[in-house]
Structure formats: structure tokens, C-alpha cells
Design a protein around this motif. Structure first.
Motif, mmCIF file in Angstrom:
data_model
loop_
_atom_site.group_PDB
_atom_site.id
_atom_site.type_symbol
_atom_site.label_atom_id
_atom_site.label_comp_id
_atom_site.label_asym_id
_atom_site.label_seq_id
_atom_site.Cartn_x
_atom_site.Cartn_y
_atom_site.Cartn_z
ATOM 1 N N GLN A 58 50.317 23.840 57.417
ATOM 2 C CA GLN A 58 49.520 23.812 58.652
ATOM 3 C C GLN A 58 48.258 22.989 58.445
ATOM 4 O O GLN A 58 47.582 23.103 57.425
ATOM 5 C CB GLN A 58 49.157 25.226 59.095
ATOM 6 C CG GLN A 58 50.351 26.034 59.554
ATOM 7 C CD GLN A 58 49.949 27.360 60.167
ATOM 8 O OE1 GLN A 58 48.888 27.900 59.870
ATOM 9 N NE2 GLN A 58 50.800 27.898 61.036
ATOM 10 N N GLU A 60 44.715 22.089 60.579
ATOM 11 C CA GLU A 60 43.887 22.488 61.711
ATOM 12 C C GLU A 60 42.948 21.354 62.099
ATOM 13 O O GLU A 60 42.302 20.746 61.251
ATOM 14 C CB GLU A 60 43.077 23.733 61.370
ATOM 15 C CG GLU A 60 42.205 24.233 62.523
ATOM 16 C CD GLU A 60 41.338 25.410 62.137
ATOM 17 O OE1 GLU A 60 41.741 26.550 62.433
ATOM 18 O OE2 GLU A 60 40.272 25.186 61.535
ATOM 19 N N ARG A 62 39.654 20.883 64.252
ATOM 20 C CA ARG A 62 38.584 21.692 64.857
ATOM 21 C C ARG A 62 37.516 20.797 65.446
ATOM 22 O O ARG A 62 37.151 19.773 64.865
ATOM 23 C CB ARG A 62 37.962 22.631 63.816
ATOM 24 C CG ARG A 62 36.923 23.572 64.408
ATOM 25 C CD ARG A 62 36.421 24.582 63.390
ATOM 26 N NE ARG A 62 35.485 25.503 64.009
ATOM 27 C CZ ARG A 62 35.838 26.566 64.707
ATOM 28 N NH1 ARG A 62 37.116 26.859 64.857
ATOM 29 N NH2 ARG A 62 34.936 27.358 65.252
ATOM 30 N N ALA A 114 40.136 25.072 68.076
ATOM 31 C CA ALA A 114 40.934 24.448 67.027
ATOM 32 C C ALA A 114 42.385 24.393 67.476
ATOM 33 O O ALA A 114 42.853 25.250 68.243
ATOM 34 C CB ALA A 114 40.805 25.209 65.713
ATOM 35 N N HIS A 115 43.090 23.379 67.011
ATOM 36 C CA HIS A 115 44.512 23.229 67.300
ATOM 37 C C HIS A 115 45.221 22.994 65.973
ATOM 38 O O HIS A 115 44.727 22.253 65.123
ATOM 39 C CB HIS A 115 44.753 22.047 68.243
ATOM 40 C CG HIS A 115 46.140 22.012 68.820
ATOM 41 N ND1 HIS A 115 46.448 22.557 70.041
ATOM 42 C CD2 HIS A 115 47.298 21.507 68.323
ATOM 43 C CE1 HIS A 115 47.734 22.383 70.280
ATOM 44 N NE2 HIS A 115 48.279 21.746 69.247
ATOM 45 N N THR A 116 46.363 23.652 65.802
ATOM 46 C CA THR A 116 47.087 23.579 64.534
ATOM 47 C C THR A 116 48.407 22.833 64.696
ATOM 48 O O THR A 116 49.171 23.110 65.631
ATOM 49 C CB THR A 116 47.358 24.991 63.981
ATOM 50 O OG1 THR A 116 46.115 25.670 63.800
ATOM 51 C CG2 THR A 116 48.080 24.921 62.641
#
Length: 517
Positions: A58, A60, A62, A114-116
Motif C-alpha cells: 500500500q 498512501e 496525503r 489521504a488516498h491509498t
């Protein structure tokens, strides 16, 4: 490097909009600043033969600045050798792949959001090798590119446990009331190519004093133990987790996290949950439980330790009332005598006092005229009105003393000053506590500190007492400088030694430390 289908079941989008600063690193920007996008991920990912599926990784993205529009994230695997198989993020994550590069688009990302993105890594060979995946991010209104590099290593087959999140997403926390509990949803997956013959679970609240911990761990089993110093819970399971398999605690033997009955509320409380692989597990003492708890003698190495832990967050909505009472003192002696002045903060309940910035727990102390200070509590600072003086300037009589942690119902936190009687009594002193918004009766937040010299009278009576509810400027200013407590410190590190009026160090039978001039 061979790029295979991006539409794997293991590759899923996870959007994490963390509304609390509990898990976030300190921001370098804020609302009103230009968009500030930063990708982050593990420094290195190790894979080996025998894996049943690619290792999910993963990344992230941010935003620590203002709203970012037209976000573009690039996952570049051109520097990955043929020894690895890479599953790049695909259309299910809003990405398109051309060759060894995935381009992902996001309409916008707000401040603090945030997007993962997830990609997969697997071993395509058996000979040791290294590589790297580069992840970069830009936005239409912030064209400056920021990037991070995730190293890859092909190693021998090994165990690689990964712990699933222990809070619901969203909202990213459990919402409970004081006294309520939740079963900790421990679920462990083995991403490696070797079996783990046992699993050790550890849950740590990082409290120096278990009685003041707002998360209490409940596991009434013979082979769950609590460390007497760290107050961490350790449980050992004799379950084998093979490559690609998942282990979960049997619902018949749950491990529970309970909110302290005295939790003041209007706050989030945290614990760290971590798992390790184990070997040489002895035979179970008894049968009848799917997940038997037994001692473990040896831990084994884990290929990727970064995903072995999660943070358990419990939020208690609403602030519970607590009655703080100032405890004053009377100093009696002749000129030239040395004395110790003990003043305190007593909590008459019913809830604990949350001793943190903006919610009380500290005190302002003015010692009576006629005294000379020779030693103060660690953490207390000399004051002149709203001005904070150097810590070794003990010429004055006014001090601000912070508190940390929690003050439980029925407890008194003490602060002791070493003094010398140098003159006949003058104006009386006082202690003024700050119980914050929990306090419903400010009338008892101030208590006198009197000096009595036989034949010399008693100084000042109560004429020197301050009016309750003094202007917030000096008090708030001192609190900002002196208290500055953050929950992150409670999640990630053990609390340091207590200072000033500090929970767990200055109770009825305790002694607070003093620092000489």
C-alpha cells in the motif's frame, strides 16, 4: 520484469480520510497553504519463493495543504528486474497501465485527507535480486512533483504475517461509552512462502500505571499474560498459519478492549496491536478451544515487519463531569526554618480528569510572602504574570505546574515545594487548579496557602486569593507551553517520568520530585 493483470482480487482501493491527528505525522502545511501532496510507503518489501499470491503493498498519498484538484499519481516499475512479478494498480483503482507504469487520477484531495493505492509483488525466480518501484504525485493546482521509492528484495522463503485493520473503516475508530467493551478483531494473513507454527499477539497501551489506562485489556485465559512493567497483554496461539492462509481469534475466546469506567470522554484512546510468528510451540494444556492459548518459546523472523501491527482507536463521545478541588496548605515555623509545602489537585469524580491541554489538570501556585523557594516540582515553571521565566529562576513565588495522563476519581495529585522562612508573614498565597470543561463547580478551584510564624501572625488571610475564573490568557498561555500533551505520544511511546502534578506519581502515598535552585 513481467507485468501481469492488474485486476487481481488482492488489489483493492482503500481511501483513508483520517480526521484525527492521532495517526498522522506532524503536518508541514495547513489549510490556506498550497496543496502539499506526499506519497509514502514501506522502505523495502521482501518476497520469496512459495508465495501463493502477490504481496499487497500500500502507498498512501496525503495532502497536508489546501484542496488539491486534478491529482495524478504514477507507479513506475521500470527499474524492477525480471526476478519479480509486479501487479500494477488497474482500472478498479482509477488507474491505466502502459508498459511498466501505472497512471492514477483522482479528482480532488482535501486538506488532511489521504488516498491509498495498492500494487502487488511476487517472486518470479529463486536467485537473490533487488529492485525498486517509484511512486510520484502531482496536482493540477500544485504541479511540483513529490516522490518516494519502495525497495524490493528477493530472499529465501520465509514467514510474512500481515495484520488486518482492527478498527472499522470508515470511520477509523470504535465509538464506545465508559464501561463498554469491544472484541478486538484480530485477523492475521501469511503472505510468505513458509508456515508459521504459532502466533503471538501483543496489545500495548503504553501506560506506566494500569489503573490510569483508559483502555483496559480483558483476556481471562491461562496463557494470556500482562507485563507488570509495560502493562502490555501477550497471548500465544498454537495455530499453524500456512502460506496464503488467514488466522483469526475464535469468537469463543475473544480478547476484549474495555473503556475505563472513569473515562472522561470527548477524546480518543489508543493501543497498539501487533503479531509475531512463533516456533517450537509446546503441546496445548487442554483441548476444546479452536484457538488454544499456550506458551511460546521462540519467535521467528518475519520478511516484512512493517505490516505486523495496527492501531486500535476507541473514541468516547461527550465529556463526563469531574469535580476538581484545590488543596491548600499552612506553613508553620520560625524565621530561618526550612519546610516543604505540599499543595494538590483532588478529583472528587465521578469521572477521571483528563489532564491535557485545554481540558485542565494543571495548577497555578502563588506561595505566600515571607518564603524563599529552594526547590520545586520537576515540570513546574517560574512565572511572572503570563511570562514564563527560566527554569532556574527561583527568585519569585509564582509557578505554573502542568499535569499529564489522568487523575482518577478519589485521587489527589501533589506538588511539593522546598522553602525557607525568611520574613514575617506578608500576603497569603494560593493554589488555583484547572479542571477544564469537566468542572461544574469552580468555587472550590482555589485554596489558600498560609504562612504562620509564632508571635509573628498569619499572613494576609484570604485577601490574597485570586478570583475564580481568572482571564484565560495567562492560564491558557502557560498550558500551551507547559502541558502540550498529544495522543500520538500515548500510542507510539511509553509516557516519560511524571512531572509536576502528574497522574500516577503524586498520589496520597507518593512523593513528587523536587529540583533545587
Amino acid at each position: 520484469m513481467r507485468t501481469v493483470s492488474p485486476a487481481r482480487v488482492l488489489l483493492a482501493v482503500a481511501v483513508a480520510a483520517l480526521s484525527t491527528a492521532l495517526l498522522a505525522a506532524p503536518a508541514t502545511a495547513g489549510p490556506g497553504d498550497p496543496p502539499s501532496l506526499f506519497p509514502s510507503g514501506p522502505a523495502i518489501v521482501r518476497v520469496g519463493p512459495g508465495m501463493t499470491a502477490p504481496k499487497p503493498v500500500q502507498v498512501e498519498i496525503r495532502n497536508d495543504g489546501d484542496l488539491a484538484a486534478g491529482v495524478v499519481v504514477t507507479v513506475d516499475a521500470t527499474d524492477v528486474p525480471e526476478a519479480f512479478d509486479i501487479d500494477l494498480p488497474g482500472t478498479d483503482q482509477g488507474c491505466t497501465t502502459v508498459g511498466d507504469v501505472a497512471r492514477c487520477e483522482l479528482a480532488e484531495l482535501g486538506f488532511g485527507e489521504a488516498h491509498t493505492y495498492t500494487f502487488g509483488v511476487a517472486a518470479a525466480g529463486t536467485t537473490a535480486a533487488e529492485g525498486a518501484v517509484r511512486v510520484s504525485s502531482t496536482a493540477g493546482n500544485a504541479p511540483q512533483e513529490n516522490s518516494t521509492t519502495i525497495g524490493l528484495a528477493l530472499v529465501a522463503a520465509g514467514v510474512d504475517l500481515a495484520l488486518a485493520p482492527v478498527v472499522p473503516t470508515p470511520p477509523g475508530y470504535w465509538s464506545l461509552d465508559p464501561g463498554d467493551s469491544v472484541d478486538v478483531p484480530v485477523q492475521v494473513r501469511n503472505d510468505g512462502g513458509a508456515a508459521a507454527t504459532g502466533v503471538v499477539l501483543r496489545i500495548g497501551t503504553h501506560a506506566e500505571d494500569a489503573s490510569t489506562d483508559m483502555i483496559q485489556l480483558v483476556a481471562p485465559y491461562d496463557n494470556c499474560t500482562v507485563d507488570p512493567d509495560l502493562h502490555d497483554l501477550t497471548c500465544a496461539f498454537d495455530t499453524t498459519v500456512g502460506p496464503g492462509e488467514t488466522f483469526a481469534i475464535d469468537p469463543a475466546t475473544p480478547v476484549r478492549a474495555k473503556v475505563n469506567d472513569a473515562a472522561p470522554g470527548n477524546n480518543s484512546y489508543a493501543a497498539t496491536v501487533a503479531v509475531s510468528a512463533a516456533a517450537e510451540v509446546p503441546a496445548a494444556k487442554s483441548a476444546g478451544r479452536v484457538a488454544r492459548l499456550v506458551p511460546v518459546s521462540t519467535l521467528v523472523a518475519d520478511l516484512n515487519g512493517y505490516d505486523n501491527s495496527q492501531v486500535l482507536i476507541i473514541t468516547v463521545e461527550g465529556l463526563r463531569a469531574a469535580e476538581g478541588v484545590a488543596v491548600g496548605a499552612t506553613v508553620t515555623g520560625d524565621i530561618g526554618d526550612s519546610r516543604t509545602v505540599a499543595v494538590g489537585f483532588r478529583n472528587d469524580g465521578p469521572a477521571a480528569v483528563a489532564a491535557r491541554e485545554g481540558n485542565g489538570g494543571g495548577a497555578r501556585v502563588l506561595l505566600p510572602a515571607g518564603l524563599k523557594v529552594t526547590g520545586i516540582c520537576d515540570g513546574c515553571r517560574p512565572m511572572r504574570g503570563a511570562e514564563v521565566l527560566p527554569p532556574d529562576d527561583l527568585r519569585g513565588l509564582e509557578y505554573a505546574c502542568p499535569a499529564g495522563g489522568f487523575i482518577l476519581p478519589g485521587a489527589t495529585e501533589w506538588c511539593r515545594f522546598d522553602v525557607e522562612i525568611v520574613a514575617r508573614p506578608g500576603q497569603a498565597g494560593w493554589i488555583r487548579i484547572n479542571s477544564g470543561q469537566q468542572d461544574r463547580n469552580p468555587a472550590n478551584d482555589v485554596a489558600p496557602i498560609l504562612l504562620v510564624v509564632p508571635g509573628g501572625g498569619t499572613g494576609g488571610g484570604e485577601e490574597g486569593l485570586p478570583i475564580t475564573g481568572l482571564p484565560a490568557g495567562p492560564t491558557a498561555g502557560a498550558g500551551t507551553i507547559l502541558v502540550g500533551l498529544g495522543l500520538a505520544a500515548l500510542i507510539l511511546t511509553r509516557r516519560r517520568g511524571a512531572t509536576g502534578l502528574n497522574s500516577g506519581r503524586g498520589r496520597e502515598a507518593g512523593r513528587s520530585r523536587r529540583r533545587g535552585a
